[in-house]
Design a protein around this motif. Structure first.
Motif, PDB file in Angstrom:
ATOM      1  N   ALA A 122      -1.801   1.898  10.435  1.00  0.00           N
ATOM      2  CA  ALA A 122      -1.271   0.743  11.163  1.00  0.00           C
ATOM      3  C   ALA A 122      -0.953  -0.423  10.230  1.00  0.00           C
ATOM      4  O   ALA A 122      -0.018  -1.182  10.491  1.00  0.00           O
ATOM      5  N   LEU A 123      -1.710  -0.571   9.157  1.00  0.00           N
ATOM      6  CA  LEU A 123      -1.515  -1.699   8.246  1.00  0.00           C
ATOM      7  C   LEU A 123      -0.583  -1.399   7.082  1.00  0.00           C
ATOM      8  O   LEU A 123      -0.162  -2.315   6.381  1.00  0.00           O
ATOM      9  N   SER A 124      -0.265  -0.136   6.870  1.00  0.00           N
ATOM     10  CA  SER A 124       0.515   0.282   5.712  1.00  0.00           C
ATOM     11  C   SER A 124       1.937   0.645   6.098  1.00  0.00           C
ATOM     12  O   SER A 124       2.178   1.138   7.191  1.00  0.00           O
ATOM     13  N   ARG A 125       2.831   0.427   5.156  1.00  0.00           N
ATOM     14  CA  ARG A 125       4.200   0.877   5.399  1.00  0.00           C
ATOM     15  C   ARG A 125       4.311   2.369   5.131  1.00  0.00           C
ATOM     16  O   ARG A 125       5.218   3.033   5.630  1.00  0.00           O
ATOM     17  N   ASN A 126       3.370   2.896   4.331  1.00  0.00           N
ATOM     18  CA  ASN A 126       3.322   4.311   4.014  1.00  0.00           C
ATOM     19  C   ASN A 126       1.955   4.614   3.427  1.00  0.00           C
ATOM     20  O   ASN A 126       1.351   3.741   2.808  1.00  0.00           O
ATOM     21  N   TRP A 127       1.470   5.816   3.622  1.00  0.00           N
ATOM     22  CA  TRP A 127       0.222   6.238   2.995  1.00  0.00           C
ATOM     23  C   TRP A 127       0.237   7.749   2.866  1.00  0.00           C
ATOM     24  O   TRP A 127       1.011   8.432   3.518  1.00  0.00           O
ATOM     25  N   GLY A 128      -0.616   8.260   1.995  1.00  0.00           N
ATOM     26  CA  GLY A 128      -0.661   9.701   1.809  1.00  0.00           C
ATOM     27  C   GLY A 128      -1.833  10.099   0.927  1.00  0.00           C
ATOM     28  O   GLY A 128      -2.665   9.273   0.553  1.00  0.00           O
ATOM     29  N   THR A 129      -1.845  11.357   0.591  1.00  0.00           N
ATOM     30  CA  THR A 129      -2.921  11.907  -0.218  1.00  0.00           C
ATOM     31  C   THR A 129      -2.362  12.963  -1.149  1.00  0.00           C
ATOM     32  O   THR A 129      -1.330  13.580  -0.852  1.00  0.00           O
ATOM     33  N   ARG A 130      -3.026  13.145  -2.261  1.00  0.00           N
ATOM     34  CA  ARG A 130      -2.643  14.203  -3.192  1.00  0.00           C
ATOM     35  C   ARG A 130      -3.899  14.658  -3.933  1.00  0.00           C
ATOM     36  O   ARG A 130      -4.826  13.870  -4.139  1.00  0.00           O
ATOM     37  N   PRO A 131      -3.918  15.919  -4.345  1.00  0.00           N
ATOM     38  CA  PRO A 131      -5.067  16.390  -5.121  1.00  0.00           C
ATOM     39  C   PRO A 131      -5.067  15.752  -6.508  1.00  0.00           C
ATOM     40  O   PRO A 131      -4.017  15.427  -7.052  1.00  0.00           O
ATOM     41  N   GLU A 132      -6.241  15.556  -7.037  1.00  0.00           N
ATOM     42  CA  GLU A 132      -6.420  14.997  -8.376  1.00  0.00           C
ATOM     43  C   GLU A 132      -6.884  16.116  -9.289  1.00  0.00           C
ATOM     44  O   GLU A 132      -7.583  17.030  -8.850  1.00  0.00           O
ATOM     45  N   ARG A 133      -6.496  16.044 -10.548  1.00  0.00           N
ATOM     46  CA  ARG A 133      -6.985  17.034 -11.508  1.00  0.00           C
ATOM     47  C   ARG A 133      -8.507  17.076 -11.476  1.00  0.00           C
ATOM     48  O   ARG A 133      -9.153  16.049 -11.364  1.00  0.00           O
ATOM     49  N   GLY A 134      -9.073  18.250 -11.576  1.00  0.00           N
ATOM     50  CA  GLY A 134     -10.522  18.377 -11.593  1.00  0.00           C
ATOM     51  C   GLY A 134     -11.153  18.490 -10.220  1.00  0.00           C
ATOM     52  O   GLY A 134     -12.368  18.439 -10.092  1.00  0.00           O
ATOM     53  N   GLY A 135     -10.353  18.603  -9.177  1.00  0.00           N
ATOM     54  CA  GLY A 135     -10.897  18.823  -7.845  1.00  0.00           C
ATOM     55  C   GLY A 135     -11.034  17.593  -6.972  1.00  0.00           C
ATOM     56  O   GLY A 135     -11.445  17.694  -5.831  1.00  0.00           O
ATOM     57  N   GLY A 136     -10.717  16.433  -7.478  1.00  0.00           N
ATOM     58  CA  GLY A 136     -10.803  15.224  -6.673  1.00  0.00           C
ATOM     59  C   GLY A 136      -9.565  15.019  -5.815  1.00  0.00           C
ATOM     60  O   GLY A 136      -8.699  15.886  -5.707  1.00  0.00           O
ATOM     61  N   ARG A 137      -9.492  13.859  -5.211  1.00  0.00           N
ATOM     62  CA  ARG A 137      -8.376  13.533  -4.331  1.00  0.00           C
ATOM     63  C   ARG A 137      -8.034  12.063  -4.476  1.00  0.00           C
ATOM     64  O   ARG A 137      -8.906  11.223  -4.666  1.00  0.00           O
ATOM     65  N   VAL A 138      -6.741  11.772  -4.388  1.00  0.00           N
ATOM     66  CA  VAL A 138      -6.251  10.401  -4.363  1.00  0.00           C
ATOM     67  C   VAL A 138      -5.704  10.137  -2.975  1.00  0.00           C
ATOM     68  O   VAL A 138      -4.901  10.923  -2.458  1.00  0.00           O
ATOM     69  N   VAL A 139      -6.152   9.061  -2.368  1.00  0.00           N
ATOM     70  CA  VAL A 139      -5.559   8.598  -1.111  1.00  0.00           C
ATOM     71  C   VAL A 139      -4.941   7.246  -1.430  1.00  0.00           C
ATOM     72  O   VAL A 139      -5.602   6.364  -1.970  1.00  0.00           O
ATOM     73  N   TRP A 140      -3.664   7.098  -1.123  1.00  0.00           N
ATOM     74  CA  TRP A 140      -2.939   5.884  -1.477  1.00  0.00           C
ATOM     75  C   TRP A 140      -2.315   5.267  -0.226  1.00  0.00           C
ATOM     76  O   TRP A 140      -2.108   5.944   0.780  1.00  0.00           O
ATOM     77  N   ALA A 141      -2.054   3.974  -0.324  1.00  0.00           N
ATOM     78  CA  ALA A 141      -1.400   3.266   0.770  1.00  0.00           C
ATOM     79  C   ALA A 141      -0.586   2.117   0.172  1.00  0.00           C
ATOM     80  O   ALA A 141      -0.923   1.590  -0.877  1.00  0.00           O
ATOM     81  N   GLU A 142       0.485   1.777   0.847  1.00  0.00           N
ATOM     82  CA  GLU A 142       1.340   0.655   0.451  1.00  0.00           C
ATOM     83  C   GLU A 142       1.340  -0.374   1.571  1.00  0.00           C
ATOM     84  O   GLU A 142       1.847  -0.108   2.662  1.00  0.00           O
ATOM     85  N   VAL A 143       0.748  -1.513   1.306  1.00  0.00           N
ATOM     86  CA  VAL A 143       0.629  -2.580   2.294  1.00  0.00           C
ATOM     87  C   VAL A 143       1.743  -3.596   2.040  1.00  0.00           C
ATOM     88  O   VAL A 143       1.860  -4.122   0.931  1.00  0.00           O
ATOM     89  N   PRO A 144       2.567  -3.884   3.046  1.00  0.00           N
ATOM     90  CA  PRO A 144       3.658  -4.847   2.852  1.00  0.00           C
ATOM     91  C   PRO A 144       3.132  -6.217   2.433  1.00  0.00           C
ATOM     92  O   PRO A 144       2.103  -6.689   2.927  1.00  0.00           O
ATOM     93  N   ARG A 145       3.839  -6.865   1.500  1.00  0.00           N
ATOM     94  CA  ARG A 145       3.403  -8.166   1.009  1.00  0.00           C
ATOM     95  C   ARG A 145       3.690  -9.292   1.985  1.00  0.00           C
ATOM     96  O   ARG A 145       3.054 -10.338   1.939  1.00  0.00           O
ATOM     97  N   ASP A 146       4.634  -9.091   2.868  1.00  0.00           N
ATOM     98  CA  ASP A 146       4.919 -10.163   3.826  1.00  0.00           C
ATOM     99  C   ASP A 146       3.970 -10.130   5.009  1.00  0.00           C
ATOM    100  O   ASP A 146       4.073 -10.951   5.907  1.00  0.00           O
ATOM    101  N   GLY A 147       3.045  -9.152   5.024  1.00  0.00           N
ATOM    102  CA  GLY A 147       2.069  -9.065   6.091  1.00  0.00           C
ATOM    103  C   GLY A 147       2.550  -8.285   7.295  1.00  0.00           C
ATOM    104  O   GLY A 147       1.760  -7.957   8.171  1.00  0.00           O
ATOM    105  N   ALA A 148       3.842  -7.954   7.354  1.00  0.00           N
ATOM    106  CA  ALA A 148       4.361  -7.206   8.489  1.00  0.00           C
ATOM    107  C   ALA A 148       4.155  -5.718   8.245  1.00  0.00           C
ATOM    108  O   ALA A 148       4.379  -5.233   7.145  1.00  0.00           O
ATOM    109  N   THR A 149       3.714  -4.979   9.242  1.00  0.00           N
ATOM    110  CA  THR A 149       3.535  -3.550   9.091  1.00  0.00           C
ATOM    111  C   THR A 149       4.837  -2.842   9.383  1.00  0.00           C
ATOM    112  O   THR A 149       5.735  -3.387  10.039  1.00  0.00           O
ATOM    113  N   ALA A 150       4.901  -1.627   8.911  1.00  0.00           N
ATOM    114  CA  ALA A 150       6.146  -0.829   9.095  1.00  0.00           C
ATOM    115  C   ALA A 150       6.255  -0.332  10.505  1.00  0.00           C
ATOM    116  O   ALA A 150       5.317  -0.202  11.221  1.00  0.00           O
TER     117      ALA A 150
END
Length: 150
Positions: A122-150
């Protein structure tokens, strides 16, 4: 805010100094409010608006909490980068037995847990996940700078 001593300086990797930062904390519950404090100080130093800071702080708390709760590693990493229209957040865990890709759960409003990724979406314009080397995981999100959600 300088990077913590246990995380590589992203400026040394050829990235824009002052607009990216990273840190690692132990994968324990007390690290969640510490991550929030670090992110708040960083966003304040970057001059982001209060609404953006509030949204980014909440997203970091949710992603960090999930990493602490669901991964079996010893530490969790967080990277923030400031872009023209958004703040990018990437939280990395070290994986572990039984760790699976995060997913949005449908739950009732009365449930105490399970709404974190719903809030991230709800707060991000986009978010996702990808595997990390070594078995971990990255979860990322992009929060708009103007405060408005996508």
């Amino acid at each position: 805010m300088p990077s913590s001593s246990n995380a590589p300086s992203l400026a040394l990797c050829g990235l824009a100094a002052g607009r990216r930062d990273a840190f690692h904390l132990p994968a324990r519950r007390p690290s969640v409010p510490e991550a929030r404090r670090r992110v708040t100080a960083l966003l304040d130093a970057w001059g982001t608006g209060q609404g953006v800071r509030d949204d980014v702080e909440l997203v970091v708390c949710e992603l960090f909490t999930n990493a602490v709760r669901h991964a079996a590693g010893e530490r969790v990493g967080c990277e923030l980068s400031l872009h023209a229209g958004f703040v990018r957040i990437a939280v990395t865990d070290e994986g572990g037995a039984g760790a699976s890709a995060p997913r949005v759960r449908s739950g009732s409003v009365d449930e105490e847990c399970g709404r974190g990724l719903f809030l991230v979406g709800a707060l991000s314009r986009n978010w996702g996940t990808r595997p990390e080397r070594g078995g971990g995981r990255v979860v990322w999100a992009e929060v708009p700078r103007d405060g408005a959600t996508a």
